[in-house]
Scaffold this motif. Structure first.
Motif, PDB file in Angstrom:
ATOM      1  N   PRO A   1       0.915  -1.378  -0.201  1.00 43.57           N
ATOM      2  CA  PRO A   1       0.179  -0.112  -0.451  1.00 43.57           C
ATOM      3  C   PRO A   1       0.903   0.924   0.088  1.00 43.57           C
ATOM      4  O   PRO A   1       0.746   1.858   0.359  1.00 43.57           O
ATOM      5  CB  PRO A   1      -0.959   0.142   1.149  1.00 43.57           C
ATOM      6  N   ALA A   2       1.735   1.625  -1.079  1.00 40.52           N
ATOM      7  CA  ALA A   2       2.194   2.791  -1.002  1.00 40.52           C
ATOM      8  C   ALA A   2       2.580   3.011  -2.404  1.00 40.52           C
ATOM      9  O   ALA A   2       2.870   2.573  -3.284  1.00 40.52           O
ATOM     10  CB  ALA A   2       3.716   3.125  -0.490  1.00 40.52           C
TER      11      ALA A   2
ATOM     12  N   PHE B   1       6.920  -3.348   8.093  1.00 36.64           N
ATOM     13  CA  PHE B   1       6.785  -1.324   8.429  1.00 36.64           C
ATOM     14  C   PHE B   1       8.204  -1.863   6.991  1.00 36.64           C
ATOM     15  O   PHE B   1       8.174  -2.188   6.065  1.00 36.64           O
ATOM     16  CB  PHE B   1       8.977  -2.053   9.070  1.00 36.64           C
TER      17      PHE B   1
ATOM     18  N   PHE C   1       9.562  -4.789   5.356  1.00 35.19           N
ATOM     19  CA  PHE C   1       9.152  -5.978   5.959  1.00 35.19           C
ATOM     20  C   PHE C   1       8.055  -6.449   6.560  1.00 35.19           C
ATOM     21  O   PHE C   1       7.481  -5.196   6.860  1.00 35.19           O
ATOM     22  CB  PHE C   1       9.808  -5.287   7.129  1.00 35.19           C
TER      23      PHE C   1
ATOM     24  N   VAL D   1       5.473  -7.083   9.128  1.00 38.58           N
ATOM     25  CA  VAL D   1       5.334  -7.598  10.531  1.00 38.58           C
ATOM     26  C   VAL D   1       4.464  -7.477  11.119  1.00 38.58           C
ATOM     27  O   VAL D   1       3.603  -7.732  10.884  1.00 38.58           O
ATOM     28  CB  VAL D   1       5.948  -6.234  11.592  1.00 38.58           C
TER      29      VAL D   1
ATOM     30  N   PRO E   1       2.775  -6.712  14.746  1.00 35.84           N
ATOM     31  CA  PRO E   1       2.621  -5.248  15.778  1.00 35.84           C
ATOM     32  C   PRO E   1       1.862  -6.405  17.059  1.00 35.84           C
ATOM     33  O   PRO E   1       0.402  -6.445  16.647  1.00 35.84           O
ATOM     34  CB  PRO E   1       1.992  -3.745  14.869  1.00 35.84           C
TER      35      PRO E   1
ATOM     36  N   ASP F   1      -4.674  -2.312   6.595  1.00 38.17           N
ATOM     37  CA  ASP F   1      -3.724  -1.787   7.039  1.00 38.17           C
ATOM     38  C   ASP F   1      -2.642  -1.282   7.189  1.00 38.17           C
ATOM     39  O   ASP F   1      -3.073  -0.112   7.307  1.00 38.17           O
ATOM     40  CB  ASP F   1      -3.295  -1.740   4.921  1.00 38.17           C
ATOM     41  N   ILE F   2      -1.536  -1.582   7.826  1.00 40.45           N
ATOM     42  CA  ILE F   2      -1.049  -0.765   8.845  1.00 40.45           C
ATOM     43  C   ILE F   2       0.258  -0.739   8.284  1.00 40.45           C
ATOM     44  O   ILE F   2       1.263  -1.436   8.082  1.00 40.45           O
ATOM     45  CB  ILE F   2      -0.904  -1.107  10.310  1.00 40.45           C
ATOM     46  N   VAL F   3       1.574  -0.110   8.132  1.00 43.68           N
ATOM     47  CA  VAL F   3       2.082   0.690   7.381  1.00 43.68           C
ATOM     48  C   VAL F   3       2.443   1.307   8.960  1.00 43.68           C
ATOM     49  O   VAL F   3       2.584   2.743   9.132  1.00 43.68           O
ATOM     50  CB  VAL F   3       2.677   1.543   6.274  1.00 43.68           C
ATOM     51  N   PHE F   4       4.038   0.749   8.775  1.00 43.06           N
ATOM     52  CA  PHE F   4       5.025   1.675   9.970  1.00 43.06           C
ATOM     53  C   PHE F   4       5.839   1.928   9.127  1.00 43.06           C
ATOM     54  O   PHE F   4       6.502   1.361   7.913  1.00 43.06           O
ATOM     55  CB  PHE F   4       5.495   0.952  11.187  1.00 43.06           C
ATOM     56  N   ARG F   5       6.341   3.163   9.318  1.00 39.11           N
ATOM     57  CA  ARG F   5       7.997   3.885   8.358  1.00 39.11           C
ATOM     58  C   ARG F   5       8.942   4.064   9.691  1.00 39.11           C
ATOM     59  O   ARG F   5       8.882   4.728  10.543  1.00 39.11           O
ATOM     60  CB  ARG F   5       6.645   5.000   7.533  1.00 39.11           C
ATOM     61  N   GLY F   6       9.676   4.549   8.900  1.00 46.71           N
ATOM     62  CA  GLY F   6      10.827   4.632   9.721  1.00 46.71           C
ATOM     63  C   GLY F   6      12.758   4.269   9.162  1.00 46.71           C
ATOM     64  O   GLY F   6      12.702   3.698   8.311  1.00 46.71           O
ATOM     65  N   ARG F   7      13.541   3.370  10.360  1.00 43.61           N
ATOM     66  CA  ARG F   7      15.192   3.460   9.409  1.00 43.61           C
ATOM     67  C   ARG F   7      14.962   2.251  10.110  1.00 43.61           C
ATOM     68  O   ARG F   7      14.508   1.905  11.279  1.00 43.61           O
ATOM     69  CB  ARG F   7      15.751   4.164  10.119  1.00 43.61           C
ATOM     70  N   CYS F   8      15.888   0.857   9.151  1.00 47.70           N
ATOM     71  CA  CYS F   8      15.733  -0.352   9.409  1.00 47.70           C
ATOM     72  C   CYS F   8      16.927  -0.157  10.680  1.00 47.70           C
ATOM     73  O   CYS F   8      17.898   0.589  10.524  1.00 47.70           O
ATOM     74  CB  CYS F   8      15.225  -1.316   8.483  1.00 47.70           C
ATOM     75  N   ALA F   9      17.604  -1.212  11.405  1.00 49.02           N
ATOM     76  CA  ALA F   9      18.404  -1.455  11.948  1.00 49.02           C
ATOM     77  C   ALA F   9      20.054  -1.020  10.982  1.00 49.02           C
ATOM     78  O   ALA F   9      20.391  -0.798  11.738  1.00 49.02           O
ATOM     79  CB  ALA F   9      18.468  -3.041  12.603  1.00 49.02           C
TER      80      ALA F   9
END
Lengths: 143, 143
Positions: free
Chosen positions: B74-75, B92, B101, B103, B105, B127-135
């Motif tokens: 979904p993006a 994610f 990725f 996930v 949650p 639909d949930i999309v977490f956004r940010g930085r991976c490890a």
DNA sequence: CTGCTTGCAAACGGTTTGCATTATT
DNA sequence: AATAATGCAAACCGTTTGCAAGCAG
């Protein structure tokens, strides 16, 4: 804050104030909650400013997203849709009429905290999209 | 259920079993958790089946999504990405390396119930999309 | 004045479509 | 044999790009 003018919002983000930018942002503020394609906006605004280039609308929308005044909807269906970004919110997408609605589900905030696997993922934002049928379309079948 | 072959999955959904479909689905099962563009899949599979048309991959992916064996992310970022759909999950998205990725949650299920405004919206999926930085990308700056 | 913005039109690129051929059931 | 899927290539269309001309700061 809530009632800042288009011009003020642009300045606050360090953007130059042009008639085109003001017009785009004004319309998106007037119809907050509506989700536009670049072309819809272009069509709607040409009435007010006949010399408004389509490419310029694309430009402006990208710029507004960049500074956080607008948002792109997190889904793909032909063309991108943009909405004004006032307060944080999530979305409901009606799969029948294909309209988007802004929603504020209770408990969504908690979710941001209950984020997955903090070792692997540094979560900065959460987008939630609820999908289904809006009140008008309950009872209808897909496509 | 978990270990059904590509062929079995196709039949279970009432789809004809062709070498092209089997190949696409097999690869997506082998690399479950990877999220492909149509072209990436086409490239990867031409090695095994030289006569694999690009259009066919688009076709097959659309079909797999239709019957629920695959999912579209979904993006929107240039081209659509597809993933295999085994168990329900969320995503994610790393904004630095642009990888997706899967996930799960904790608390996401509860959210589906705490859906917004049942009068106006009949929610069928979330639909949930977490956004940010991976490890790997923590510490790096965007773009 | 300077550099960012706009208008215009052409280029781009991912995706879709049409149709003859081939394969699955 | 009937029907659906494939290969191929051209068309499509939302979006991006390049550049000259025009404004905002």
């Amino acid at each position: 804050m809530e009632n800042m003018s288009a011009e003020e919002r642009l300045r606050a983000q360090g953007l130059r104030v042009t008639p085109q930018r003001r017009l785009v942002l004004e319309r998106m503020l007037q119809e907050a909650g509506r989700h536009w394609t670049a072309d819809e906006l272009h069509e709607a605004l040409r009435a007010q400013l006949s010399e408004l280039a389509r490419g310029t609308v694309y430009n402006i929308l990208a710029e507004l997203v960049r500074v956080g005044l607008a948002e792109e909807l997190p889904a793909r269906e032909g063309s991108v849709r943009y909405g004004i970004r006032l307060a944080p919110h999530h979305h409901f997408y009606c799969e029948i009429c294909r309209l988007w609605f802004d929603v504020l589900p209770p408990g969504a905030d908690a979710l941001a905290l209950a984020a997955p696997d903090r070792e692997r993922f540094h979560v900065e934002a959460v987008d939630i999209v609820f999908r289904g049928r809006c009140a008008v379309c309950v009872g209808r079948t897909p496509r």
